[in-house]
Design a protein around this motif. Structure first.
Motif, mmCIF file in Angstrom:
data_model
loop_
_atom_site.group_PDB
_atom_site.id
_atom_site.type_symbol
_atom_site.label_atom_id
_atom_site.label_comp_id
_atom_site.label_asym_id
_atom_site.label_seq_id
_atom_site.Cartn_x
_atom_site.Cartn_y
_atom_site.Cartn_z
ATOM 1 N N ASP A 1 0.398 1.606 -16.169
ATOM 2 C CA ASP A 1 -0.577 2.087 -15.193
ATOM 3 C C ASP A 1 -0.038 1.896 -13.790
ATOM 4 N N ASP A 2 -0.673 2.537 -12.823
ATOM 5 C CA ASP A 2 -0.274 2.327 -11.436
ATOM 6 C C ASP A 2 -0.974 1.104 -10.847
ATOM 7 N N VAL A 3 -2.314 1.073 -10.910
ATOM 8 C CA VAL A 3 -3.075 -0.050 -10.359
ATOM 9 C C VAL A 3 -4.140 -0.490 -11.371
ATOM 10 N N ILE A 4 -4.231 -1.788 -11.605
ATOM 11 C CA ILE A 4 -5.289 -2.352 -12.440
ATOM 12 C C ILE A 4 -6.338 -2.964 -11.524
ATOM 13 N N THR A 5 -7.584 -2.590 -11.720
ATOM 14 C CA THR A 5 -8.673 -3.171 -10.925
ATOM 15 C C THR A 5 -9.499 -4.086 -11.819
ATOM 16 N N GLU B 1 13.970 -5.349 -28.753
ATOM 17 C CA GLU B 1 14.295 -4.174 -29.570
ATOM 18 C C GLU B 1 13.604 -2.912 -29.069
ATOM 19 N N GLY B 2 12.763 -3.055 -28.066
ATOM 20 C CA GLY B 2 12.077 -1.905 -27.512
ATOM 21 C C GLY B 2 10.649 -1.754 -27.996
ATOM 22 N N ALA B 3 9.938 -0.826 -27.404
ATOM 23 C CA ALA B 3 8.548 -0.527 -27.733
ATOM 24 C C ALA B 3 8.239 0.869 -27.203
ATOM 25 N N THR B 4 7.038 1.347 -27.456
ATOM 26 C CA THR B 4 6.611 2.651 -26.955
ATOM 27 C C THR B 4 5.761 2.469 -25.710
ATOM 28 N N LEU B 5 6.100 3.169 -24.647
ATOM 29 C CA LEU B 5 5.360 3.110 -23.392
ATOM 30 C C LEU B 5 4.351 4.243 -23.359
ATOM 31 N N VAL B 6 3.071 3.894 -23.243
ATOM 32 C CA VAL B 6 2.001 4.887 -23.233
ATOM 33 C C VAL B 6 1.242 4.788 -21.912
ATOM 34 N N PRO B 7 1.295 5.829 -21.079
ATOM 35 C CA PRO B 7 0.546 5.794 -19.818
ATOM 36 C C PRO B 7 -0.964 5.768 -20.059
ATOM 37 N N ILE B 8 -1.663 4.958 -19.262
ATOM 38 C CA ILE B 8 -3.121 5.010 -19.228
ATOM 39 C C ILE B 8 -3.495 6.275 -18.474
ATOM 40 N N PRO B 9 -4.242 7.197 -19.086
ATOM 41 C CA PRO B 9 -4.464 8.501 -18.451
ATOM 42 C C PRO B 9 -5.338 8.411 -17.200
ATOM 43 N N SER B 10 -5.008 9.238 -16.227
ATOM 44 C CA SER B 10 -5.851 9.370 -15.048
ATOM 45 C C SER B 10 -7.190 9.973 -15.446
ATOM 46 N N SER B 11 -8.183 9.823 -14.594
ATOM 47 C CA SER B 11 -9.541 10.257 -14.938
ATOM 48 C C SER B 11 -9.643 11.753 -15.201
ATOM 49 N N ASN B 12 -8.700 12.550 -14.655
ATOM 50 C CA ASN B 12 -8.744 14.001 -14.849
ATOM 51 C C ASN B 12 -7.794 14.484 -15.939
ATOM 52 N N HIS C 1 0.833 -1.210 0.000
ATOM 53 C CA HIS C 1 0.000 0.000 0.000
ATOM 54 C C HIS C 1 0.867 1.258 0.000
ATOM 55 N N LYS C 2 1.907 1.280 0.831
ATOM 56 C CA LYS C 2 2.806 2.436 0.865
ATOM 57 C C LYS C 2 3.524 2.600 -0.470
ATOM 58 N N PHE C 3 3.909 1.498 -1.075
ATOM 59 C CA PHE C 3 4.583 1.523 -2.378
ATOM 60 C C PHE C 3 3.719 2.248 -3.412
ATOM 61 N N ILE C 4 2.447 1.899 -3.468
ATOM 62 C CA ILE C 4 1.542 2.526 -4.438
ATOM 63 C C ILE C 4 1.294 3.983 -4.080
ATOM 64 N N GLN C 5 1.111 4.291 -2.812
ATOM 65 C CA GLN C 5 0.930 5.690 -2.412
ATOM 66 C C GLN C 5 2.098 6.545 -2.866
ATOM 67 N N ILE C 6 3.298 6.034 -2.707
ATOM 68 C CA ILE C 6 4.496 6.787 -3.086
ATOM 69 C C ILE C 6 4.560 6.971 -4.591
ATOM 70 N N LEU C 7 4.290 5.927 -5.352
ATOM 71 C CA LEU C 7 4.318 6.041 -6.806
ATOM 72 C C LEU C 7 3.247 7.006 -7.305
ATOM 73 N N LYS C 8 2.126 7.089 -6.607
ATOM 74 C CA LYS C 8 1.050 8.010 -6.988
ATOM 75 C C LYS C 8 1.338 9.444 -6.558
ATOM 76 N N ALA D 1 2.057 -1.267 -11.559
ATOM 77 C CA ALA D 1 2.688 -1.496 -10.268
ATOM 78 C C ALA D 1 1.915 -2.500 -9.419
ATOM 79 N N ALA D 2 0.589 -2.553 -9.592
ATOM 80 C CA ALA D 2 -0.190 -3.455 -8.740
ATOM 81 C C ALA D 2 -1.517 -3.832 -9.380
ATOM 82 N N ARG D 3 -2.062 -4.918 -8.879
ATOM 83 C CA ARG D 3 -3.417 -5.357 -9.205
ATOM 84 C C ARG D 3 -4.241 -5.346 -7.923
ATOM 85 N N THR D 4 -5.434 -4.785 -7.977
ATOM 86 C CA THR D 4 -6.333 -4.828 -6.824
ATOM 87 C C THR D 4 -6.724 -6.279 -6.545
#
Length: 218
Positions: free
Chosen positions: A161-165, A81-92, A28-35, A190-193
């Motif tokens: 993503d940070d957390v997948i639910t 050979e690599g790939a493109t990393l695309v963040p899943i956008p936050s709701s805002n 839980h602390k790990f995810i809080q810090i990453l967020k 980083a985590a799965r709920t």
């Protein structure tokens, strides 16, 4: 199609009388810090290479380093050979580049795998409530509110993503990017709920097909 999810650990959201132990608090602390949220005190985070490392808000770099090293090792095994990393956008996130949290997660991977590149390519057209606050989870609904920016190189895309639910947001993002002609077969987080204590431990979550429950939408 398949969207394989890889996660560093679990994020306890237990149902019933399951007690939190040290691994739950550490995760839980790990995810809080990453967020970028305020974590209470410090924790000793297990490193995949062995041993532990102290993490806290003041030692956020340690948390990002563990995350980045682990994610890079997983992805290099898939895309040497690599790939493109695309963040899943936050709701805002309603414009490209406004999701600093997702960008930080992606850039922490690039530090340890220079053949990968981080690109802010997705944003929501309108801000919606978070899923936990009643926002939509249906990929068919979500994908209609997504917009893709320009500048994606023509190579495979990995969602970050940070957390997948439930996985609806990841599937919607994959569908949007696939619709633009790109390969999207993996999401790393980083985590799965988890609703019950994981059988193999909080930091031993097996990869799975996050898209499987949504195949009926296709």
């Amino acid at each position: 199609m398949t969207l394989t999810a890889h996660v560093f650990g679990g994020y306890a959201s237990y149902e019933g009388e399951h007690k939190w132990r040290d691994p739950e608090h550490v995760a839980h602390k790990f995810i809080q810090i990453l967020k970028g949220e305020q974590a209470n005190g410090h924790a000793w985070l297990p490193r995949p290479s062995g041993g532990t490392i102290k993490i806290s808000n003041a030692l956020a770099n340690n948390a990002f380093d563990v995350w980045g090293r682990w994610a890079a090792s997983v992805l290099i095994g898939i895309y040497p050979e690599g790939a493109t990393l695309v963040p899943i956008p936050s709701s805002n996130c309603v414009r490209v580049g406004s999701d600093t949290k997702g960008r930080a997660l992606a850039e922490a991977i690039v530090v340890h795998a220079r053949q990968f590149g981080a690109v802010d390519a997705l944003h929501w057209i309108e801000e919606w409530p978070k899923a936990r606050n009643g926002g939509p989870r249906d990929p068919d609904v979500l994908v209609g509110n997504l917009k893709i920016g320009s500048g994606l190189p023509k190579r495979p895309v990995v969602l970050v993503d940070d957390v997948i639910t439930g996985g609806g947001h990841a599937v919607a993002c994959a569908r949007a990017i696939r619709g633009a002609g790109f390969e999207v077969a993996h999401v790393i987080a980083a985590a799965r709920t988890v609703k019950n204590p994981p059988a193999n431990g909080m930091f031993k979550i097996e990869s799975w097909d996050v898209e499987a429950p949504f195949h009926h939408f296709w």
